[in-house]
Scaffold this motif. Sequence first.
Motif, PDB file in Angstrom:
ATOM      1  N   ARG A 165       0.835  -1.202   0.000  1.00  0.00           N
ATOM      2  CA  ARG A 165       0.000   0.000   0.000  1.00  0.00           C
ATOM      3  C   ARG A 165       0.874   1.258   0.000  1.00  0.00           C
ATOM      4  NH1 ARG A 165      -3.083  -3.091   3.641  1.00  0.00           N
ATOM      5  NH2 ARG A 165      -2.161  -2.061   5.459  1.00  0.00           N
ATOM      6  N   ARG A 166       2.168   1.066   0.267  1.00  0.00           N
ATOM      7  CA  ARG A 166       3.054   2.229   0.378  1.00  0.00           C
ATOM      8  C   ARG A 166       4.150   2.275  -0.679  1.00  0.00           C
ATOM      9  NH1 ARG A 166       3.825   2.458   6.905  1.00  0.00           N
ATOM     10  NH2 ARG A 166       5.316   4.064   6.357  1.00  0.00           N
ATOM     11  N   TRP A 167       4.289   1.217  -1.464  1.00  0.00           N
ATOM     12  CA  TRP A 167       5.327   1.169  -2.515  1.00  0.00           C
ATOM     13  C   TRP A 167       4.619   1.152  -3.864  1.00  0.00           C
ATOM     14  CZ3 TRP A 167      10.787   0.553  -2.781  1.00  0.00           C
ATOM     15  CH2 TRP A 167      11.281   0.164  -4.024  1.00  0.00           C
ATOM     16  N   HIS A 168       5.026   2.002  -4.762  1.00  0.00           N
ATOM     17  CA  HIS A 168       4.427   2.085  -6.104  1.00  0.00           C
ATOM     18  C   HIS A 168       2.900   2.085  -5.964  1.00  0.00           C
ATOM     19  CE1 HIS A 168       4.341   2.234 -10.286  1.00  0.00           C
ATOM     20  NE2 HIS A 168       5.070   1.202 -10.623  1.00  0.00           N
ATOM     21  N   ILE A 169       2.442   3.075  -5.199  1.00  0.00           N
ATOM     22  CA  ILE A 169       1.040   3.125  -4.790  1.00  0.00           C
ATOM     23  C   ILE A 169       0.097   3.137  -5.993  1.00  0.00           C
ATOM     24  CG2 ILE A 169      -0.675   4.558  -3.601  1.00  0.00           C
ATOM     25  CD1 ILE A 169       1.715   5.581  -1.862  1.00  0.00           C
ATOM     26  N   THR A 170       0.449   3.918  -7.018  1.00  0.00           N
ATOM     27  CA  THR A 170      -0.498   4.065  -8.136  1.00  0.00           C
ATOM     28  C   THR A 170      -0.646   2.767  -8.922  1.00  0.00           C
ATOM     29  OG1 THR A 170       1.275   4.937  -9.528  1.00  0.00           O
ATOM     30  CG2 THR A 170      -0.129   6.543  -8.391  1.00  0.00           C
ATOM     31  N   MET A 171       0.426   1.967  -8.969  1.00  0.00           N
ATOM     32  CA  MET A 171       0.291   0.671  -9.644  1.00  0.00           C
ATOM     33  C   MET A 171      -0.602  -0.251  -8.816  1.00  0.00           C
ATOM     34  SD  MET A 171       2.997  -2.369 -10.187  1.00  0.00           S
ATOM     35  CE  MET A 171       2.694  -2.770  -8.482  1.00  0.00           C
ATOM     36  N   GLY A 172      -0.367  -0.245  -7.506  1.00  0.00           N
ATOM     37  CA  GLY A 172      -1.151  -1.108  -6.621  1.00  0.00           C
ATOM     38  C   GLY A 172      -2.632  -0.764  -6.689  1.00  0.00           C
ATOM     39  N   THR A 173      -2.923   0.538  -6.662  1.00  0.00           N
ATOM     40  CA  THR A 173      -4.349   0.914  -6.671  1.00  0.00           C
ATOM     41  C   THR A 173      -4.968   0.650  -8.045  1.00  0.00           C
ATOM     42  OG1 THR A 173      -3.687   3.175  -7.114  1.00  0.00           O
ATOM     43  CG2 THR A 173      -4.218   2.647  -4.837  1.00  0.00           C
ATOM     44  N   TRP A 174      -4.152   0.755  -9.095  1.00  0.00           N
ATOM     45  CA  TRP A 174      -4.674   0.455 -10.443  1.00  0.00           C
ATOM     46  C   TRP A 174      -5.117  -1.008 -10.490  1.00  0.00           C
ATOM     47  CZ3 TRP A 174      -5.001  -2.463 -14.681  1.00  0.00           C
ATOM     48  CH2 TRP A 174      -5.463  -1.892 -15.869  1.00  0.00           C
ATOM     49  N   PHE A 175      -4.228  -1.891 -10.060  1.00  0.00           N
ATOM     50  CA  PHE A 175      -4.575  -3.317 -10.101  1.00  0.00           C
ATOM     51  C   PHE A 175      -5.760  -3.613  -9.184  1.00  0.00           C
ATOM     52  CE2 PHE A 175      -0.267  -4.052 -11.891  1.00  0.00           C
ATOM     53  CZ  PHE A 175      -0.665  -4.776 -12.993  1.00  0.00           C
ATOM     54  N   ARG A 176      -5.791  -2.932  -8.036  1.00  0.00           N
ATOM     55  CA  ARG A 176      -6.896  -3.166  -7.100  1.00  0.00           C
ATOM     56  C   ARG A 176      -8.225  -2.734  -7.731  1.00  0.00           C
ATOM     57  NH1 ARG A 176      -6.851   1.084  -2.623  1.00  0.00           N
ATOM     58  NH2 ARG A 176      -7.900   2.159  -4.314  1.00  0.00           N
ATOM     59  N   ASP A 177      -8.234  -1.500  -8.281  1.00  0.00           N
ATOM     60  CA  ASP A 177      -9.508  -0.950  -8.756  1.00  0.00           C
ATOM     61  C   ASP A 177      -9.974  -1.542 -10.077  1.00  0.00           C
ATOM     62  OD1 ASP A 177      -9.412   0.576  -6.535  1.00  0.00           O
ATOM     63  OD2 ASP A 177      -8.799   2.433  -7.531  1.00  0.00           O
ATOM     64  N   TYR A 178      -9.012  -1.812 -10.970  1.00  0.00           N
ATOM     65  CA  TYR A 178      -9.422  -2.224 -12.316  1.00  0.00           C
ATOM     66  C   TYR A 178      -9.287  -3.724 -12.551  1.00  0.00           C
ATOM     67  CZ  TYR A 178      -9.163   2.789 -13.056  1.00  0.00           C
ATOM     68  OH  TYR A 178      -9.348   4.145 -12.946  1.00  0.00           O
ATOM     69  N   LEU A 179      -8.656  -4.435 -11.625  1.00  0.00           N
ATOM     70  CA  LEU A 179      -8.543  -5.883 -11.816  1.00  0.00           C
ATOM     71  C   LEU A 179      -9.138  -6.640 -10.627  1.00  0.00           C
ATOM     72  CD1 LEU A 179      -7.449  -8.226 -13.560  1.00  0.00           C
ATOM     73  CD2 LEU A 179      -5.330  -8.081 -12.252  1.00  0.00           C
ATOM     74  N   PHE A 180      -8.653  -6.330  -9.432  1.00  0.00           N
ATOM     75  CA  PHE A 180      -9.053  -7.125  -8.268  1.00  0.00           C
ATOM     76  C   PHE A 180     -10.548  -6.974  -7.957  1.00  0.00           C
ATOM     77  CE2 PHE A 180      -9.552  -7.946  -3.734  1.00  0.00           C
ATOM     78  CZ  PHE A 180      -8.961  -9.194  -3.629  1.00  0.00           C
ATOM     79  N   CYS A 212      -8.378 -14.626  -6.431  1.00  0.00           N
ATOM     80  CA  CYS A 212      -8.250 -13.301  -7.074  1.00  0.00           C
ATOM     81  C   CYS A 212      -6.877 -12.700  -6.760  1.00  0.00           C
ATOM     82  CB  CYS A 212      -9.341 -12.353  -6.575  1.00  0.00           C
ATOM     83  SG  CYS A 212     -10.969 -12.814  -7.144  1.00  0.00           S
ATOM     84  N   SER A 213      -6.428 -12.879  -5.503  1.00  0.00           N
ATOM     85  CA  SER A 213      -5.122 -12.332  -5.124  1.00  0.00           C
ATOM     86  C   SER A 213      -4.010 -12.945  -5.970  1.00  0.00           C
ATOM     87  CB  SER A 213      -4.819 -12.638  -3.661  1.00  0.00           C
ATOM     88  OG  SER A 213      -5.547 -11.793  -2.848  1.00  0.00           O
ATOM     89  N   ILE A 214      -4.080 -14.256  -6.135  1.00  0.00           N
ATOM     90  CA  ILE A 214      -3.020 -14.928  -6.897  1.00  0.00           C
ATOM     91  C   ILE A 214      -3.025 -14.452  -8.349  1.00  0.00           C
ATOM     92  CG2 ILE A 214      -2.370 -17.192  -7.860  1.00  0.00           C
ATOM     93  CD1 ILE A 214      -1.353 -16.769  -5.038  1.00  0.00           C
ATOM     94  N   ILE A 215      -4.232 -14.335  -8.921  1.00  0.00           N
ATOM     95  CA  ILE A 215      -4.303 -13.835 -10.310  1.00  0.00           C
ATOM     96  C   ILE A 215      -3.752 -12.414 -10.366  1.00  0.00           C
ATOM     97  CG2 ILE A 215      -5.882 -13.178 -12.181  1.00  0.00           C
ATOM     98  CD1 ILE A 215      -7.702 -15.514 -11.228  1.00  0.00           C
ATOM     99  N   LEU A 216      -4.157 -11.599  -9.397  1.00  0.00           N
ATOM    100  CA  LEU A 216      -3.686 -10.212  -9.348  1.00  0.00           C
ATOM    101  C   LEU A 216      -2.160 -10.154  -9.320  1.00  0.00           C
ATOM    102  CD1 LEU A 216      -4.455  -7.087  -8.482  1.00  0.00           C
ATOM    103  CD2 LEU A 216      -3.647  -7.899  -6.287  1.00  0.00           C
ATOM    104  N   TRP A 217      -1.541 -10.971  -8.470  1.00  0.00           N
ATOM    105  CA  TRP A 217      -0.083 -10.903  -8.324  1.00  0.00           C
ATOM    106  C   TRP A 217       0.634 -11.543  -9.493  1.00  0.00           C
ATOM    107  CZ3 TRP A 217       2.340  -7.536  -5.699  1.00  0.00           C
ATOM    108  CH2 TRP A 217       1.685  -6.923  -4.627  1.00  0.00           C
TER     109      TRP A 217
END
Lengths: 530, 347
Positions: free
Chosen positions: A305-320, A352-357
């Motif tokens: 949640r604190r490293w490369h935040i915009t990538m993490g939130t992108w994957f969370r919002d648009y994939l996860f 979903c987490s595994i697919i996301l990662w």
Amino acid sequence: MSFASTQFLAFFGVLFLLYYTVPRRWQWKLLLAGSLFFYWFAGWWCLIYIGVTTVTTWLAARRIDALAREQDAWFQEHKAELSREERKARKAKDRSIRFRWLLGCLLVNFGILAVVKYTNFVIGNLNAAAAALGGGQPLPTLSLVLPMGISFYTFQAMGYLIDVYWGKSPAEESLGRFALFVTFFPQLIQGPISRFGDLSRTLYSEHPWDSRQIAMGVERVLWGLAKKLIVADRLAIPLRALVADPEQYNGVYVLAVIFLYAVQLYADFTGGIDITIGAAQMLGVQVTENFQRPFFSKNAAEYWRRWHITMGTWFRDYLFYPMSVSKPILKLHQKCRNRFGRFGKRISVHTCSIILWFVTGLWHGASWNFIVWGLLNGLVIIISQELEPLYDKFHARFPRLKGSRGWDAVQVLRTFWLMGAIRVLDVYRDVPLTFRQLGTVFTAFRPQVLWDGSFLELGIGMGDWLVAAAGAGTMLACSLLGRREPVRERLSRHSPHLAWGGCVVLIWLTLIFGVYGIGFDATQFIYNQF
Amino acid sequence: MKKNIRTAILWVLILAAGLWLLNALFMPKYMSDIPEGALIAEYYKEETGHDVIFIGDCEVYENFSPDLLWREYGLTSYIRGSAQQLIWQSYYLMEETLNYETPKVMVFNVLSMKYGEPQSEAYNRLNLDGMRLSPQKIAAVRASMTEEESLLSYLFPLLRYHSRWNELKGEDLRYLTHRDIVSDSGYLMNVQVRPAENVPTGRPLGDYSFAPVCWDYLDKMADLCEEKGVQLVLIKAPSLYPYWYDQWEEQIEDYAARRGLPYINFLELTDEIGVDFATDTYDSGLHLNLYGAEKLSRWFGQWLTANCPVEDRRGQEDYANIWNEKSAAYAARKARLEAEWSGEDPA
């Protein structure tokens, strides 16, 4: 052109002067021209790729938006004439038309990304599989050159398209303005992956000269350059040596690789982002922060949640999130709950987490190293979630530990080394070698190399090690001091002389201790390759 | 607002002053090591004009003694030479020199005709760092840069030398704002003796033609001298190595004849000059030592007096004062080096 190059400084200097000289209504047009020039500098052919993404996304978003408005208007007009079932069917049909536009555009753009980035990876794997099965002639690999920043701008554009489809964001009417959103040069090569809603707030506005904002931007650019040139590029030298000869450099050296690569990557990536945010700030544009002192995280989930935040939130919002509520996952959820009870409920989330990662790993690079890296991150997060009841029991037994500084430090150090150990998949040649190297920490530790002078034979001398340590120490101190308010804000509030003095000293120090010029070619920012 | 501007100006000035100081600190001083690097800049300390200017590589700054030319012929001369000076560097140095003075004679050593492209950054630095900032310096840098170099690093040498931060010595502080004189009017004195034995002959080359760019610069030199009314004299110094091929000699002879320029190949005159490669070289024939350089200069002084519009200035007080002082420094340096050499030499 790299941010840490004289070409970039010259380009940005000229653009900056023009930006505050031209009439303000032309500022965003100038930024667009500058961004296209910046991109053209990497190769004129790159403009074709980014041009296709820009135009197809803009058209699809406009069409989706227009369809939504037409459909809504028609619906409002005919609402009374339709039965509930008819209304439902009509809405589904309308959504399906819009979805086809979305899907078409996603396929085109992710298709381009997949072809240029992953074709040779797929061919390589097919050839390896065929060879293992005693197959015949291997398929030839293609000479595809990755357009600069394609992973970043594709994700940014697709995020916008999905937002328009979801009705979260209106479609931008002007192709030029949208093109600027996609090509905005400070964030083109290594992010952050901005959202249209965030970036557009300041990207197209008229910006009068604002000394304070400009000064803050300059300070941030200088700080980023110092991190990159003094720390990251200096540590890259011993790291290259350590990774090039894994037979010799195993055992405790692997711990050194974990530690040094963590510091180098942090200095490199956050340095680049500092330059991005600072340069944008000098132009009056607010770019989203991408880091929040990640090495102080107490667990893997917090770290992400604190490293490369915009990538993490992108994957969370648009994939996860969309994946979690998709029909197949909901079905899986239902099945697992029926079969395994309480634990079964979590299987769908973990899937979903595994697919996301897996996708996150793949996004970082077309290699098994990155895929395994992604999967391991997912696995660590899942395991820590599953072990939560155990932690709770532990803390119930030792209630004083929770929240104590000592325990916090243990958690921070544990997360740092765990994330670091997974991260070295970035640097070693292949996955088996990485695990072999990590294994030697337990089988061939040899701590004496830490003090017998061996580290002075890795391409840099004692002086350089001390400079790197001082640089990393300064970064750590600024990170600690800036928990509530960035250090530069505090400095500038105390006295303008402190802020000016800081800038001047940073320039001197970077010029002296920076690793650049003949003998050292300033290395590309690591995240450029993604 | 005014206060902000004043603060900004103050800090910009502090930044600039700091950068100037850092540039001065990090530049190699070439005082105790590689004195060749100090030669080009020494020219700007000259107090008088010169009748003869030598331009070229080590074959001029090691082989000619301006002091002898003064003492025996009253000729004022200076050597604008530096290590592996390439022909375009020589041209721009010549052009720059003509901004400061108009000598009667320019002597150019033709060995550098063999290099048709930039050679090494290290030699470029020895040649160009000492030049004052001028259009000629910028042109010389542009013509000389190897692929890895940048013009900016010549304008702000800190960008090149910043990595010396961990090798700075007392010398760097001592010579922050000034330099000692390491040459005698551009001549780098050496009194050691290492006889020339087993001098290798040149191995055959596939192509003996000089590169077109070298001819272009030689033409430019000839044109420039003609335009300024300066007599250009082409020479090949009597260094046994690098080997000077007959085919090269023919090309230069033809060129000199075509342009009406005097050309002297000292390799063919060693007997007449009296150079003995058993005693007159300090590095087995690559360069002459002081004794060889004085013999060569004696012969050449005679030739210059006989063939060029130079004058004996020993009777001119303003020259005599300065040059006699230089002669004293030359003699002192000679005595010191000879004492050092005889102390070192077990023979």
